[in-house]
Design an enzyme around this catalytic site. Structure first.
Site, PDB file in Angstrom:
ATOM      1  N   LYS A   1      -4.800  -0.041   6.853  1.00  0.00           N
ATOM      2  CA  LYS A   1      -3.962   1.096   7.244  1.00  0.00           C
ATOM      3  C   LYS A   1      -4.586   1.775   8.457  1.00  0.00           C
ATOM      4  CE  LYS A   1      -2.373   2.403   2.588  1.00  0.00           C
ATOM      5  NZ  LYS A   1      -0.912   2.244   2.756  1.00  0.00           N
TER       6      LYS A   1
ATOM      7  N   ARG B   1       2.043  -3.583  -6.457  1.00  0.00           N
ATOM      8  CA  ARG B   1       2.943  -4.435  -7.255  1.00  0.00           C
ATOM      9  C   ARG B   1       2.192  -5.598  -7.883  1.00  0.00           C
ATOM     10  NH1 ARG B   1       6.602  -5.394  -2.086  1.00  0.00           N
ATOM     11  NH2 ARG B   1       5.809  -3.281  -1.720  1.00  0.00           N
TER      12      ARG B   1
END
Ligand code: BES
Ligand code: ZN
Ligand code: ZN
Length: 486
Positions: A268, A342
């Site tokens: 990020k 996920r």
């Protein structure tokens, strides 16, 4: 903070402050305000006029009283919508925040006949309204809580007394989740998060099982372990369970517990990384739900499963292009290592499905796309069952937390097709929170399941309504309401 009931007339209440809720433009309709205004020779009305107090949400008038026993009278704006339970909470939060230097406060509950739900929400508001995170402040900046006693203006009954305890239990769980989320990521490591879960859940009477990396490997949680590969911190898998005798329903909650999400090799940028200690808010909510459910003795079997790890960039880190075999047996091609939540949830949901739940729910700060769709204060709700979605929406309307149902658009399922594995773990940019939910659905088998994407409301840049800046404990109040409605 202790709670007492009193039916003393307002001018005779011997407290530091009396707080009254006022709806927009309705000051002269408030019986409580009129009673105080009369005792004060009209000073309350004059002050409201001088200060331009209208009763809008967020407005607060503090009047140094004089002619009544209380030192101050507070008028708290409640806005135009009348929702007595929510108004009780909002009044309590605002009044407690305005009482930083006071020892005692009286709340005039904005309900015509204060019942259990009103008392519960007022207590919940008072205890969560007093929340601050000052663990790492020293000297003068450390907050010194002064507020010792809150008087609820109502006749004490056994059921209202019980409601005080219930409001306190829910608020304690919310404040616990906030502490876990606000805790810095060098302190709240996966191991520490698991230890905290064990400590609090077992103190509330739940059973707790904690697995280390070797135990997770034996259970074939390869997607979860892939995310952990780049981290120097060991992962933890936690299963908490509360099983009251005679329970007819079993509900399993799963929470994303990324104690820090650097994004992995698909790192990020600094701006987006800064707040990523919040990426375990789903796990924190799950711990809070278990603790509150056990303390409230809800007559439902409740399980809480949290997957705890960091997502880092160590030399063993998982890569785009890697393929792993999930606990369910499906192979998954990794596309972007920042879509890690996920993967952790997939193996946890697969374990949860083995418990054969009547309802399976997960809380996760899963996608930025969900915030793009719904803004920072609303969670996305995905469900494979309309009755469950409706029941959850109904619970959220009662709790005051905002959820909005989003579709599991079948057409987008094609985006998860992989040429070399059973599936990819993500689609392309468009519909990002939906494809994330579609990926999770592959691991819940035929159970009734709802996925709650709390990326927005779990952690706020600035206070909003009853919620503070930072960790909010979002999700706990609705989950408890849902369990109680079953
Ligand atoms: N933890 C983030 C999602 C998130 C974003 C939570 C902002 C709270 C605030 C998640 O792991 C993530 O990085 N998601 C990516 C997915 C993308 C790579 C498909 C995102 O949302 O950009
Ligand atoms: Zn990520
Ligand atoms: Zn994440």
């Amino acid at each position: 903070m202790k709670f007492v009931f009193s039916q003393e007339s307002l001018p005779k209440l011997a407290v530091d402050a009396i707080a009254i809720g006022v709806h927009s433009g309705a000051l002269n309709k408030s019986a409580a305000a009129s009673e105080l205004n009369k005792a004060l020779g009209g000073a309350l009305e004059r002050a409201a006029k001088d200060e331009g107090f209208k009763g809008e949400t967020g407005e607060l008038l503090k009047l140094n009283a004089g002619a009544i026993k209380a030192k101050y009278a507070f008028l708290v704006g409640l806005g135009s919508k009348k929702e007595p339970e929510h108004d009780c909470e909002a009044l309590a939060v605002a009044a407690v925040r305005a009482s930083k230097k006071f020892g005692s406060l009286a709340l005039v509950l904005p309900a015509s006949m204060p019942g259990e739900n009103h008392v519960r929400r007022a207590v919940q508001g008072a205890v969560t309204g007093a929340y601050t995170y000052d663990r790492f402040l020293t000297g003068d900046r450390k907050t010194k809580p002064t507020l010792k006693s809150v008087t609820l203006v109502a006749r004490e009954t056994a059921s209202l007394r019980r409601a005080v305890g219930q409001g306190q239990a829910i608020a304690d769980a919310i404040n616990l989740a906030r502490d876990l989320v606000n805790g810095p990521p060098n302190e709240i490591t996966p191991t520490e998060l698991a230890n905290q879960a064990r400590k609090h859940a077992s103190a509330a009477g739940a059973k707790v099982l904690v697995w280390n990396k070797a135990q997770m490997a034996k259970a074939k949680m390869n997607l979860f372990l892939a995310v952990n590969r780049g981290s120097a911190e060991e992962p933890r898998f936690v299963h908490m369970s509360y099983k009251p005798r005679g329970a007819k329903k079993r509900v399993v909650f799963v929470g994303k517990g990324l104690t820090f999400d650097a994004g992995g090799l698909c790192i990020k940028d600094a701006g987006n990384m800064l707040t990523m200690k919040c990426d375990m808010a789903g796990a924190a909510a799950t711990v809070g739900i278990l603790v509150a459910a056990a303390r409230l003795k809800v007559p439902v079997e409740v399980h809480g499963i949290i997957g705890c790890t960091e997502n880092m960039l160590g030399s063993a880190a998982y890569r785009p292009g890697d393929i792993f075999t999930s606990r369910e047996g499906k192979t998954v091609e990794i596309i972007n290592t920042d879509a890690e939540g996920r993967l952790v949830l997939a193996d946890c949901l697969s374990y949860a499905a083995d418990l054969k739940p009547d309802y399976l729910l997960d809380h996760a700060t899963l996608t930025g796309a969900c915030m793009v769709a719904l803004g920072p204060w609303t969670a996305g709700l995905f469900a494979n069952d309309d009755d469950l979605a409706n029941a959850y929406t109904k619970a959220s309307q009662a709790s005051g937390e905002s959820f909005w149902r989003l579709p599991l658009t079948e057409d987008l399922r094609g985006m998860l097709k992989s040429p070399i594995a059973d599936m990819k773990h993500m689609g392309d940019r468009w519909g990002g929170s939906i494809t994330a939910a579609l990926f999770l659905r592959e691991f819940v088998r035929n159970h009734k399941w709802a996925h709650l994407d709390i990326a927005g409301p779990a952690y706020l840049d600035s206070p909003h309504g009853t919620q503070p800046k930072g960790g909010t404990g979002f999700g706990i109040a609705t989950a408890i309401q849902f369990l109680e409605n079953l």
